[in-house]
Design a protein around this motif. Sequence first.
Motif, PDB file in Angstrom:
ATOM      1  N   ALA A 200      -5.866 -45.856  -1.689  1.00  0.00           N
ATOM      2  CA  ALA A 200      -4.336 -45.183  -1.690  1.00  0.00           C
ATOM      3  C   ALA A 200      -3.921 -45.965  -3.330  1.00  0.00           C
ATOM      4  O   ALA A 200      -4.235 -47.044  -3.717  1.00  0.00           O
ATOM      5  N   PRO A 201      -2.841 -45.349  -3.880  1.00  0.00           N
ATOM      6  CA  PRO A 201      -2.416 -45.844  -5.224  1.00  0.00           C
ATOM      7  C   PRO A 201      -1.321 -46.916  -4.998  1.00  0.00           C
ATOM      8  O   PRO A 201      -0.818 -46.725  -3.995  1.00  0.00           O
ATOM      9  N   TYR A 202      -0.773 -47.763  -6.056  1.00  0.00           N
ATOM     10  CA  TYR A 202       0.010 -48.378  -6.080  1.00  0.00           C
ATOM     11  C   TYR A 202       0.449 -48.762  -7.280  1.00  0.00           C
ATOM     12  O   TYR A 202      -0.293 -48.651  -8.161  1.00  0.00           O
ATOM     13  N   LEU A 203       1.596 -49.112  -7.522  1.00  0.00           N
ATOM     14  CA  LEU A 203       2.062 -49.860  -8.801  1.00  0.00           C
ATOM     15  C   LEU A 203       3.177 -51.229  -8.486  1.00  0.00           C
ATOM     16  O   LEU A 203       3.496 -51.495  -7.745  1.00  0.00           O
ATOM     17  N   GLU A 204       3.167 -51.880  -9.777  1.00  0.00           N
ATOM     18  CA  GLU A 204       3.948 -53.029  -9.677  1.00  0.00           C
ATOM     19  C   GLU A 204       4.906 -53.024 -10.823  1.00  0.00           C
ATOM     20  O   GLU A 204       4.572 -52.535 -11.660  1.00  0.00           O
TER      21      GLU A 204
ATOM     22  N   PHE B  25       2.213 -45.611  -2.222  1.00  0.00           N
ATOM     23  CA  PHE B  25       2.353 -44.358  -2.227  1.00  0.00           C
ATOM     24  C   PHE B  25       1.248 -43.200  -2.214  1.00  0.00           C
ATOM     25  O   PHE B  25      -0.006 -43.767  -1.885  1.00  0.00           O
ATOM     26  N   ASP B  26       1.230 -41.968  -1.950  1.00  0.00           N
ATOM     27  CA  ASP B  26       0.013 -40.908  -2.092  1.00  0.00           C
ATOM     28  C   ASP B  26       0.123 -40.260  -3.240  1.00  0.00           C
ATOM     29  O   ASP B  26       1.318 -39.784  -3.689  1.00  0.00           O
ATOM     30  N   ASP B  27      -1.011 -39.843  -3.646  1.00  0.00           N
ATOM     31  CA  ASP B  27      -1.005 -38.919  -4.861  1.00  0.00           C
ATOM     32  C   ASP B  27      -2.052 -37.942  -4.832  1.00  0.00           C
ATOM     33  O   ASP B  27      -2.656 -38.009  -3.764  1.00  0.00           O
ATOM     34  N   PRO B  28      -2.356 -36.990  -5.777  1.00  0.00           N
ATOM     35  CA  PRO B  28      -3.382 -36.046  -5.500  1.00  0.00           C
ATOM     36  C   PRO B  28      -4.717 -36.542  -5.092  1.00  0.00           C
ATOM     37  O   PRO B  28      -5.426 -35.978  -4.348  1.00  0.00           O
TER      38      PRO B  28
END
Length: 373
Positions: free
Chosen positions: A305-309, A322-325
């Motif tokens: 899964a992706p994430y950012l800070e 979150f989820d992305d393509p």
Amino acid sequence: MEGRLAGGVAPLFSLFLLVAALLLLARLGSCACPCRDPALCQPISGARDFEVFVFDIGGSNWRFYNWTHITTVATFGKYDPELMCYAHSRGARVVLKGDVAVTKIVDPAFRAAWINQQVELAKRQYMDGINIDIEQEVAKSSPEYDALTALVKETTEAFHKAIPGSQVTFDVAWCPDCIDKRCYNYTGIAESCDFVFVMSYDEQSQVWSDCIARANAPYNQTIAGYEQYISMGIDPQKIVMGVPWYGYDYTCLSLSKDHICSIAKVPFRGAPCSDAAGRQIPYRIIMSWENSSLSGILWNDEYQAPYLEYKAPNGVFHQVWFDDPRSISLKAAYVTDRGLRGIGMWNGDCLDYSGGYVAEEQTEAMWEALTPE
């Protein structure tokens, strides 16, 4: 005298009939087909090979959905006859949201009355069924346990009889382990309706281990839930996977160099920690943060899964999962490989439909991820 009187009564009587007819039409107006083509008010019948189930929460974003694969729209916002007409023109069903207090459905008479109300509402609005979304606590030993299964069975029978080709579905948690104390008769419910929609999100609603930020719908955890449902004997063709088009923004009490974000302890239904420590953020908002974030979009191999800070104006660090393509495509591939009925999302209004190259590209990629080639 009599002749003149009779001549005056006839026009008055005709006027009375006209007024009565107009009043009747006014009363029936809400039931009149709102579509330009009356054929569009006919219920959709037949099943598509692959279900793409969309939750719409109201507004006009539905005009910009990718309708190529959509089969069902569950209306969780205000009824929109234009949406119904357009969906029918694309061969897609439009279904009601069904919710009722489980404590009341123990009474068979109450169940019957509630079901009748839903059927009549669906008929008045030219809808194609109902999505039952009851996310309430139920104990296995309680009267509500059997009553809930009976409600689903009776609702399905009533809709199928009153609206040929109609669809009755039921929303279940990401796995059958009494998530959030929802101990339902999952096999009985799945047998009693057309299919269950598995809400594979909010999977951190009960956290029993360290209070740290995690993915909303980790791949391995998500897939394990489906394997449990199938091992219970539920036919994969009775299961539609739900994916999130939103994520969680967590305030970090501390953020390590290894990207471990400690979060506040917010208990939920017995668990010491939960995703209630964060706040839900639509995908379109999360993507608007990418360029101003500290990290850009990162990828977690464990959760797939992706994430950012980012750092808030008050100097506090945040972590957003979150989820992305990419992550959704992995789950969609499982749907195809395992032979599930289809896929859907909560919710169709989380994307950016404002126009512009970047927004259109991001939005289209999310829609396309649902149906990998």
